[in-house]
Design a protein around this motif. Structure first.
Motif, short mmCIF file in Angstrom:
data_model
loop_
_atom_site.label_atom_id
_atom_site.label_comp_id
_atom_site.label_asym_id
_atom_site.label_seq_id
_atom_site.Cartn_x
_atom_site.Cartn_y
_atom_site.Cartn_z
N GLY A 46 3.87 0.83 -58.15
CA GLY A 46 5.27 0.96 -57.78
C GLY A 46 6.15 0.08 -58.64
O GLY A 46 5.69 -0.59 -59.57
N LEU A 47 7.43 0.09 -58.33
CA LEU A 47 8.40 -0.70 -59.08
C LEU A 47 9.22 -1.57 -58.16
O LEU A 47 9.55 -1.16 -57.04
CB LEU A 47 9.36 0.22 -59.87
CG LEU A 47 8.79 1.01 -61.04
CD1 LEU A 47 9.85 1.94 -61.60
CD2 LEU A 47 8.28 0.08 -62.12
N LEU A 48 9.54 -2.75 -58.61
CA LEU A 48 10.45 -3.65 -57.92
C LEU A 48 11.69 -3.80 -58.80
O LEU A 48 11.58 -4.08 -59.99
CB LEU A 48 9.82 -5.02 -57.68
CG LEU A 48 10.74 -6.13 -57.18
CD1 LEU A 48 11.22 -5.79 -55.77
CD2 LEU A 48 10.03 -7.47 -57.19
N ALA A 49 12.86 -3.56 -58.21
CA ALA A 49 14.12 -3.67 -58.97
C ALA A 49 14.96 -4.80 -58.39
O ALA A 49 15.15 -4.89 -57.18
CB ALA A 49 14.89 -2.35 -58.90
N ASN A 50 15.46 -5.66 -59.26
CA ASN A 50 16.39 -6.72 -58.88
C ASN A 50 17.78 -6.31 -59.33
O ASN A 50 18.05 -6.19 -60.53
CB ASN A 50 15.99 -8.05 -59.54
CG ASN A 50 14.66 -8.56 -59.02
OD1 ASN A 50 14.53 -8.91 -57.86
ND2 ASN A 50 13.65 -8.56 -59.87
N VAL A 51 18.67 -6.08 -58.36
CA VAL A 51 20.01 -5.57 -58.64
C VAL A 51 21.05 -6.50 -58.03
O VAL A 51 20.92 -6.93 -56.89
CB VAL A 51 20.19 -4.15 -58.05
CG1 VAL A 51 21.58 -3.61 -58.36
CG2 VAL A 51 19.12 -3.21 -58.61
#
Length: 327
Positions: A262-267
């Motif tokens: 999966g992916l982790l996004a920091n926004v």
């Protein structure tokens, strides 16, 4: 944010849509320029390692090993047939199917194994003994790839200097072996001793040459994954080349971080979005998003009074603040 979400969807979709076509050269871990001798040696090593009779574990693990063994045997069958190899190099598996068989499972992998190793396979002792042949040093190359490369797959041309043997004037001693000699030293008296016996071979020398290699990164490969190319390492006289190990290293991404598959996004979002709420369209697959609030560096006295009036008179806000103070 819509563009970033779309990118995440594309990346995850690429991970889920693994390429169906098999790369026979990668299955055998040899370069596309490998000769028949290299292909045979690669098959020998892999077949001994992957044969189902040597695999211990659950039924699912044995089934997976049998399939991998069949794939490797089929790749060997195709790449050692000049006509099939020519068709595969130009048209891939689909070309082999149209050629009339060979694009699917091919012949019986056990038949191929028996033809290669003999009727008894591993022998009566249960193990096939490999020839003790000197081998050169292995070479490790670190290849930096992007997160997109690992999710969607990519091919890289790697140029490197390698040592190769070239003819040189004169002859040399080669294929040296230890031979036991029995000598009579008197009536009814014999002695045995060991001596080294060598042949005379053409002389050779090592020369550095530039060589290009194609490295195929398949969708779903992880950071640290090693792609091995048999006999692409350092050479050794009267022996086999070492192997080349290409280790994948992931370059940092400004937005995404990989978590398993999966992916982790920091926004970063605005204070207004954090206060009043917002909506974002999710992509396919698992996408974890961590939001950081971008607070203003300063506010005026008038704005401070407005915030006090807004949140101070809000019963829900006061209830949450009271609960927080009690903790």
């Amino acid at each position: 944010m819509r563009q970033r979400g779309a990118l995440a969807a594309v990346l995850l979709l690429g991970l889920l849509s693994l390429a169906a076509a098999r790369d026979y050269y990668e299955l055998l871990q040899v370069p596309r320029s490998a000769n028949e001798a290299q292909i045979k040696r690669a098959y020998r090593k892999l077949a001994l390692k992957m044969h189902p009779d040597k695999v211990q574990g659950s039924e699912e693990e044995k089934k997976a090993a049998a399939q991998k063994f069949a794939d490797v045997s089929h790749a060997y069958e195709v790449l050692t047939d000049p006509e099939k190899r020519k068709v595969y190099d130009r048209y891939g598996e689909e070309g082999l199917k149209q050629m009339g068989g060979g694009g699917g499972g091919g012949g019986n992998p056990n038949d191929i194994f028996s033809q290669f190793f003999g009727q008894f396979g591993f022998g009566f002792g249960g193990e096939q003994q490999e020839e003790q042949t000197p081998k050169g040093n292995n070479v490790v190359v670190v290849l930096e790839v992007s997160l997109k490369d690992l999710y969607l797959g990519n091919q890289f041309k790697v140029t490197r200097d390698k040592s190769v043997w070239k003819p040189a004037p004169g002859t040399r001693k080669c294929n040296c072996k230890q031979k036991v000699v029995t000598q009579q030293i008197g009536p009814g008296m014999y002695q045995q001793y060991t001596t080294q016996v060598c042949e005379d071979c053409p002389n050779v020398k090592l020369v550095r040459e530039t060589d290009a290699l194609t490295v195929s990164v398949e969708p779903g490969m992880a950071d640290g994954h090693t792609i091995t190319f048999f006999e692409e390492g350092e050479p050794i006289i009267d022996g086999e080349h070492g192997d080349l190990h290409v280790v994948l290293r992931t370059q940092p991404h400004p937005t995404f971080e990989r978590r398993g598959d999966g992916l982790l996004a920091n926004v970063t979002i605005s204070l207004l979005d954090a206060l009043v709420g917002f909506e974002r369209e999710p992509g396919r697959g698992d996408l974890w998003v961590t939001y950081s609030v971008a607070f203003p560096t300063s506010i005026s006295d008038e704005q401070r009074q407005q915030l006090k009036a807004l949140f101070g008179a809000n019963p829900e806000w006061q209830r949450r603040q009271l609960a927080h103070d009690e903790l």
